[in-house]
Scaffold this active site. Structure first.
Site, PDB file in Angstrom:
ATOM      1  N   GLY A  35       8.365 -27.381   5.124  1.00  0.00           N
ATOM      2  CA  GLY A  35       7.096 -27.222   4.430  1.00  0.00           C
ATOM      3  C   GLY A  35       6.749 -28.423   3.574  1.00  0.00           C
ATOM      4  O   GLY A  35       6.124 -29.385   4.044  1.00  0.00           O
ATOM      5  N   PHE A  65       5.230 -13.100   6.891  1.00  0.00           N
ATOM      6  CA  PHE A  65       4.847 -12.076   5.921  1.00  0.00           C
ATOM      7  C   PHE A  65       6.063 -11.261   5.466  1.00  0.00           C
ATOM      8  O   PHE A  65       5.901 -10.311   4.701  1.00  0.00           O
ATOM      9  CB  PHE A  65       3.759 -11.166   6.516  1.00  0.00           C
ATOM     10  CG  PHE A  65       2.448 -11.878   6.756  1.00  0.00           C
ATOM     11  CD1 PHE A  65       2.127 -13.029   6.055  1.00  0.00           C
ATOM     12  CD2 PHE A  65       1.536 -11.395   7.674  1.00  0.00           C
ATOM     13  CE1 PHE A  65       0.918 -13.695   6.269  1.00  0.00           C
ATOM     14  CE2 PHE A  65       0.320 -12.043   7.896  1.00  0.00           C
ATOM     15  CZ  PHE A  65       0.016 -13.194   7.196  1.00  0.00           C
ATOM     16  N   LYS A  66       7.227 -11.596   5.966  1.00  0.00           N
ATOM     17  CA  LYS A  66       8.464 -10.894   5.573  1.00  0.00           C
ATOM     18  C   LYS A  66       8.194  -9.406   5.424  1.00  0.00           C
ATOM     19  O   LYS A  66       8.425  -8.799   4.374  1.00  0.00           O
ATOM     20  CB  LYS A  66       9.054 -11.491   4.295  1.00  0.00           C
ATOM     21  CG  LYS A  66       9.399 -12.972   4.454  1.00  0.00           C
ATOM     22  CD  LYS A  66      10.121 -13.537   3.257  1.00  0.00           C
ATOM     23  CE  LYS A  66      10.368 -15.017   3.408  1.00  0.00           C
ATOM     24  NZ  LYS A  66       9.114 -15.836   3.329  1.00  0.00           N
ATOM     25  N   VAL A  67       7.716  -8.852   6.512  1.00  0.00           N
ATOM     26  CA  VAL A  67       7.257  -7.462   6.535  1.00  0.00           C
ATOM     27  C   VAL A  67       8.423  -6.539   6.160  1.00  0.00           C
ATOM     28  O   VAL A  67       9.519  -6.659   6.718  1.00  0.00           O
ATOM     29  CB  VAL A  67       6.701  -7.130   7.938  1.00  0.00           C
ATOM     30  CG1 VAL A  67       6.134  -5.729   7.972  1.00  0.00           C
ATOM     31  CG2 VAL A  67       5.629  -8.157   8.320  1.00  0.00           C
ATOM     32  N   ILE A 114       7.809   0.938   5.447  1.00  0.00           N
ATOM     33  CA  ILE A 114       8.204   2.019   6.355  1.00  0.00           C
ATOM     34  C   ILE A 114       7.696   1.677   7.764  1.00  0.00           C
ATOM     35  O   ILE A 114       6.793   0.848   7.909  1.00  0.00           O
ATOM     36  CB  ILE A 114       7.640   3.383   5.892  1.00  0.00           C
ATOM     37  CG1 ILE A 114       6.098   3.361   5.879  1.00  0.00           C
ATOM     38  CG2 ILE A 114       8.199   3.769   4.535  1.00  0.00           C
ATOM     39  CD1 ILE A 114       5.465   4.740   5.723  1.00  0.00           C
ATOM     40  N   PRO A 115       8.282   2.308   8.779  1.00  0.00           N
ATOM     41  CA  PRO A 115       7.911   1.923  10.144  1.00  0.00           C
ATOM     42  C   PRO A 115       6.410   1.967  10.414  1.00  0.00           C
ATOM     43  O   PRO A 115       5.857   1.034  11.006  1.00  0.00           O
ATOM     44  CB  PRO A 115       8.673   2.940  11.007  1.00  0.00           C
ATOM     45  CG  PRO A 115       9.875   3.289  10.175  1.00  0.00           C
ATOM     46  CD  PRO A 115       9.406   3.276   8.750  1.00  0.00           C
ATOM     47  N   ASN A 116       5.719   3.038   9.996  1.00  0.00           N
ATOM     48  CA  ASN A 116       4.290   3.139  10.314  1.00  0.00           C
ATOM     49  C   ASN A 116       3.499   1.990   9.687  1.00  0.00           C
ATOM     50  O   ASN A 116       2.640   1.393  10.337  1.00  0.00           O
ATOM     51  CB  ASN A 116       3.730   4.489   9.856  1.00  0.00           C
ATOM     52  CG  ASN A 116       2.295   4.670  10.300  1.00  0.00           C
ATOM     53  OD1 ASN A 116       2.024   4.740  11.494  1.00  0.00           O
ATOM     54  ND2 ASN A 116       1.379   4.709   9.355  1.00  0.00           N
ATOM     55  N   GLY A 126      14.521 -24.590   4.825  1.00  0.00           N
ATOM     56  CA  GLY A 126      15.367 -25.163   3.779  1.00  0.00           C
ATOM     57  C   GLY A 126      15.627 -26.643   3.969  1.00  0.00           C
ATOM     58  O   GLY A 126      16.245 -27.289   3.125  1.00  0.00           O
ATOM     59  N   GLY A 182      14.609 -30.463   3.835  1.00  0.00           N
ATOM     60  CA  GLY A 182      13.652 -31.229   3.030  1.00  0.00           C
ATOM     61  C   GLY A 182      13.701 -30.823   1.575  1.00  0.00           C
ATOM     62  O   GLY A 182      14.702 -31.064   0.892  1.00  0.00           O
TER      63      GLY A 182
HETATM   64  O1  NUP Z   1      15.046 -17.876   3.494  1.00  0.00           O
HETATM   65  C1  NUP Z   1      13.913 -18.338   3.568  1.00  0.00           C
HETATM   66  N1  NUP Z   1      13.635 -19.511   2.941  1.00  0.00           N
HETATM   67  C2  NUP Z   1      12.382 -20.078   2.997  1.00  0.00           C
HETATM   68  O2  NUP Z   1      12.197 -21.160   2.414  1.00  0.00           O
HETATM   69  C3  NUP Z   1      12.900 -17.714   4.318  1.00  0.00           C
HETATM   70  C4  NUP Z   1      11.639 -18.288   4.393  1.00  0.00           C
HETATM   71  N2  NUP Z   1      10.704 -17.700   5.139  1.00  0.00           N
HETATM   72  N3  NUP Z   1      11.389 -19.459   3.714  1.00  0.00           N
HETATM   73  C5  NUP Z   1      10.029 -20.041   3.800  1.00  0.00           C
HETATM   74  O3  NUP Z   1      10.113 -21.311   4.452  1.00  0.00           O
HETATM   75  C6  NUP Z   1       9.375 -20.314   2.453  1.00  0.00           C
HETATM   76  O4  NUP Z   1       8.646 -19.184   2.021  1.00  0.00           O
HETATM   77  C7  NUP Z   1       8.467 -21.488   2.783  1.00  0.00           C
HETATM   78  O5  NUP Z   1       7.277 -20.997   3.371  1.00  0.00           O
HETATM   79  C8  NUP Z   1       9.250 -22.269   3.844  1.00  0.00           C
HETATM   80  C9  NUP Z   1      10.067 -23.417   3.304  1.00  0.00           C
HETATM   81  O6  NUP Z   1       9.232 -24.335   2.682  1.00  0.00           O
HETATM   82  P1  NUP Z   1       9.776 -25.694   2.020  1.00  0.00           P
HETATM   83  O7  NUP Z   1      10.886 -25.345   1.107  1.00  0.00           O
HETATM   84  O8  NUP Z   1      10.217 -26.583   3.148  1.00  0.00           O
HETATM   85  O9  NUP Z   1       8.574 -26.226   1.302  1.00  0.00           O
END
Ligand code: NUP
Length: 211
Positions: free
Chosen positions: A190, A59-61, A64-66, A169, A171
């Site tokens: 992915g 979720f790449k949160v 703010i901390p709360n 990254g 694939g």
């Molecule tokens: O820097 C990032 N790059 C990235 O592709 C950080 C990520 N969290 N992702 C995630 O990794 C992206 O949102 C996706 O869910 C997965 C890569 O998927 P794919 O490129 O192999 O299909």
């Protein structure tokens, strides 16, 4: 050499569960992000948890901390075992994610450098290095580093010591598993798996690189 993390970025429940079940023997963890949770609801975590694999919430949160704490508490109560947070909101925001993760027996990973070409606009000039120092100071469990730039993974590895590196990254984005696997703790894949005609066979193709 490394864990294989399936990034399950499909948006419907039936596909998600069938791909996850088909690949369960071939992968070490499943990463779920906004596409799947917005498509199906947070309850998808419980369904996937039945497979017995660690579940990472991408979720790449970044609040703010709360608010970070509120988000992460929901993530872990839903059944996830790890969360991914952005570093740019600062040390107190990351600390909230780490605190929630550890209170639930989970892990927190911090994005140090993203994998896509445009990431270099802001993830440059020592920023990823500063994030790694923050990760070491605040007790996060590891970083996200780009499989599209193995040389950068090596630089960041030197800064985080024993902490883990998960690397997206490979694939579809062009990262080479043979080059990346020896450098990281987990390769995140992915589209090259879930988008294949036979996802289990596509996942199995990464077997030579797994621990
Ligand atoms: O820097 C990032 N790059 C990235 O592709 C950080 C990520 N969290 N992702 C995630 O990794 C992206 O949102 C996706 O869910 C997965 C890569 O998927 P794919 O490129 O192999 O299909």
């Amino acid at each position: 050499m490394t864990d294989l993390v399936l990034s399950l970025d499909v948006t419907d429940r039936t596909s998600a569960l069938s791909i996850a079940a088909a690949c369960a023997e071939e992968v070490d963890a499943i990463k779920v992000g906004y596409p799947l949770v917005l498509g199906t609801g947070l309850g998808i975590a419980r369904d996937l948890a039945d497979l017995g694999l660690p579940l990472i919430a991408d979720f790449k949160v970044a609040d703010i901390p709360n608010t970070n704490m509120l988000i992460c508490d929901q993530v872990f109560e839903a059944g996830f075992s790890a969360v991914i947070a952005q570093a740019f909101p600062g040390p107190d925001s990351i600390a909230a994610c780490v605190e929630s993760a550890h209170a639930h027996g989970g892990e927190c990973y911090v994005v140090a450098e993203m994998s896509h070409p445009g990431a270099l606009t802001f993830f440059s000039e020592g920023v990823p290095e500063a994030i790694c120092r923050l990760v070491v100071e605040n007790g996060a469990d590891g970083i996200i580093a780009p499989a599209t730039r193995p040389a950068r993974i090596k630089v960041l590895r030197n800064l985080i010591g024993e902490k883990k590196i998960l690397s997206p990254g490979v694939g579809a984005q062009g990262g080479d598993p043979a080059e990346v696997a020896p450098l990281v703790d987990g390769m995140i894949v992915g589209r090259a798996i879930y988008g294949a005609v036979d996802p289990a066979a596509a996942a199995r193709a990464y077997a030579p690189y797994r621990r």
